[in-house]
Design an enzyme around this catalytic site. Structure first.
Site, PDB file in Angstrom:
ATOM      1  N   LYS A  69       0.896  -3.659  13.942  1.00 17.35           N
ATOM      2  CA  LYS A  69       1.412  -2.570  14.776  1.00 17.35           C
ATOM      3  C   LYS A  69       0.391  -1.447  14.856  1.00 17.35           C
ATOM      4  O   LYS A  69      -0.305  -1.169  13.878  1.00 17.35           O
ATOM      5  CB  LYS A  69       2.725  -2.032  14.203  1.00 17.35           C
ATOM      6  CG  LYS A  69       3.887  -2.990  14.354  1.00 17.35           C
ATOM      7  CD  LYS A  69       5.177  -2.394  13.835  1.00 17.35           C
ATOM      8  CE  LYS A  69       5.170  -2.236  12.331  1.00 17.35           C
ATOM      9  NZ  LYS A  69       5.059  -3.543  11.622  1.00 17.35           N
ATOM     10  N   THR A  95       0.851  -1.188   0.000  1.00 13.19           N
ATOM     11  CA  THR A  95       0.000   0.000   0.000  1.00 13.19           C
ATOM     12  C   THR A  95       0.882   1.230   0.000  1.00 13.19           C
ATOM     13  O   THR A  95       2.009   1.204   0.476  1.00 13.19           O
ATOM     14  CB  THR A  95      -0.934  -0.002   1.223  1.00 13.19           C
ATOM     15  OG1 THR A  95      -0.187  -0.354   2.396  1.00 13.19           O
ATOM     16  CG2 THR A  95      -2.062  -1.006   1.053  1.00 13.19           C
ATOM     17  N   PHE A 154      -1.234   1.825  10.244  1.00 15.94           N
ATOM     18  CA  PHE A 154      -0.918   3.062   9.513  1.00 15.94           C
ATOM     19  C   PHE A 154      -0.074   2.826   8.263  1.00 15.94           C
ATOM     20  O   PHE A 154       0.605   3.733   7.788  1.00 15.94           O
ATOM     21  CB  PHE A 154      -0.194   4.052  10.430  1.00 15.94           C
ATOM     22  CG  PHE A 154       0.888   3.432  11.281  1.00 15.94           C
ATOM     23  CD1 PHE A 154       2.139   3.180  10.755  1.00 15.94           C
ATOM     24  CD2 PHE A 154       0.637   3.096  12.587  1.00 15.94           C
ATOM     25  CE1 PHE A 154       3.128   2.602  11.532  1.00 15.94           C
ATOM     26  CE2 PHE A 154       1.626   2.517  13.378  1.00 15.94           C
ATOM     27  CZ  PHE A 154       2.885   2.272  12.847  1.00 15.94           C
ATOM     28  N   TYR A 155      -0.130   1.642   7.682  1.00 14.78           N
ATOM     29  CA  TYR A 155       0.586   1.387   6.437  1.00 14.78           C
ATOM     30  C   TYR A 155      -0.263   1.822   5.242  1.00 14.78           C
ATOM     31  O   TYR A 155      -0.671   1.029   4.396  1.00 14.78           O
ATOM     32  CB  TYR A 155       0.943  -0.093   6.305  1.00 14.78           C
ATOM     33  CG  TYR A 155       2.158  -0.531   7.096  1.00 14.78           C
ATOM     34  CD1 TYR A 155       2.978   0.393   7.736  1.00 14.78           C
ATOM     35  CD2 TYR A 155       2.500  -1.880   7.198  1.00 14.78           C
ATOM     36  CE1 TYR A 155       4.080  -0.010   8.458  1.00 14.78           C
ATOM     37  CE2 TYR A 155       3.611  -2.295   7.910  1.00 14.78           C
ATOM     38  CZ  TYR A 155       4.401  -1.367   8.540  1.00 14.78           C
ATOM     39  OH  TYR A 155       5.501  -1.788   9.254  1.00 14.78           O
ATOM     40  N   GLY A 156      -0.497   3.110   5.172  1.00 12.01           N
ATOM     41  CA  GLY A 156      -1.215   3.689   4.051  1.00 12.01           C
ATOM     42  C   GLY A 156      -0.915   5.169   4.001  1.00 12.01           C
ATOM     43  O   GLY A 156      -0.661   5.789   5.039  1.00 12.01           O
TER      44      GLY A 156
END
Length: 352
Positions: free
Chosen positions: A105, A34, A73-75
């Site tokens: 996480k 992403t 929050f990987y975006g």
């Protein structure tokens, strides 16, 4: 895939309350699937991402789980895009939920733009992750992404234990913690896995202490960035290889001067790998795996071919001559710059 086609990867068990879970000894990092910060310019198409995930799981022998590493929050814009991608994957392939072990996480407060492990924010973070997964897969491990200096680790663990006991996730992990913090946390409740950066260019004293403490406590270690963000596998050979918006332009080891020096260790690794019949990535992954029985290299992958190459590295057992050759390269070509900042002392603030 027929059993005869399974890769006989090395396996290990995790720690803490997951000590009976058998997993492949290489983790599949999903961050690059992403659009995250400026690591990748745009999201990977679902079909490509799904194939990359399935290929790794399908390659394992029966009864072995693939550890998937994701985050709240990987975006781009600190969104839950990565977990939403996973929800789409598990909706299409529900049988894979039981064949994977999902690490997530969280604990970042987007509104305050800082790590926040207060009870309120941890609850908010866990809720956001569960919402993004839409019931397709329960989080196996939830871990604060960093240690919050405004909360004691005992306070953080108290909240995490409450959330675990409420059934929000199955096990507790940590990320970027110091060895002393790991010991204090583990005294409150067994830690299943701790995530830290480890590579031939990131093998600092505190990382070695965490590895030693984790081994003593029986805690697994997910060792991220084993390829130093692509430097060690030849993906970056000069500054011009980086897009102007690539976040690596801001990292100390990729800055002008430092990068030129660090290409020496990258070149040495490529030479050793070529002489041994490995790819540079495989040599680096195998070296990290050699650091301990429960040390799991955590490279990222967005393509089937890379996933399988990484898994194959988990089959490699380095002999003493190979380890010695790598050690000589590390001593001869010491890394220039810290993991993020200009020197190792500045980076020390990252250890919580």
């Amino acid at each position: 895939m027929p059993c005869s086609d399974h890769i006989r990867v090395h396996t290990t068990t995790l720690g803490g309350t997951a000590s009976n879970v058998v997993v492949a000894n290489v983790v599949h990092g999903l961050m690059s699937m992403t659009a995250t910060y400026s690591w990748v310019p745009k999201p990977v198409p679902d079909e490509q991402a799904f194939e990359a995930i399935r290929s790794g799981v399908d390659a394992l022998q029966p009864g072995v789980k693939m550890v998937l590493n994701s985050s709240q929050f990987y975006g781009m814009g600190w969104t839950t895009a990565n977990l939403e991608l996973l929800s789409r994957f598990f909706e299409r392939y529900p049988d894979y939920a039981d064949r994977t072990f999902l690490m997530v996480k969280g604990g970042f407060n987007v509104a305050k733009n800082r790590v926040d492990n207060s009870p309120e924010n941890l609850r908010h973070s866990v809720h956001a992750c569960i919402t993004a997964l839409r019931g397709t897969k329960k989080m196996d491990v939830f871990q604060p992404a960093r240690i919050d200096k405004l909360c004691t680790i005992e306070e953080t663990m108290k909240t995490l234990v409450e959330l675990k006991n409420e059934g929000k996730f199955n096990h507790i992990g940590l990320s970027e913690c110091a060895a002393a913090t790991l010991r204090r946390a583990h005294a409150v409740h067994p830690i299943t896995i701790v995530e830290i950066e480890v590579s031939v260019t990131s093998y600092e004293e505190e990382a070695r202490k965490v590895l030693a403490s984790a081994a003593e406590l029986g805690v697994a270690v997910a060792a991220y960035s084993p390829l130093c963000h692509g430097l060690l596998c030849g993906a970056v050979t000069k500054r011009e290889d980086l897009d102007p918006h690539d976040v690596r332009n801001l990292l100390s080891r990729f800055r002008e001067g430092n990068l030129q020096n660090n290409l020496a260790i990258a070149g040495a690794i490529r030479s050793i790998a070529a002489n041994r019949g490995y790819t540079p990535a495989q040599l680096c992954i195998a070296w990290v795996a050699s650091l301990g029985e429960k040390v799991l290299p955590l490279p990222g992958s967005t393509r089937k071919e890379r996933t399988l190459e990484n898994l194959a590295a988990g089959q490699i057992t380095l002999v003493e001559d190979e380890k010695s050759e790598i050690a000589r390269a590390m001593e001869t070509y010491p890394v220039h710059g810290g993991r993020y900042y200009d020197d190792a002392e500045a980076d020390a603030v990252l250890w919580g």
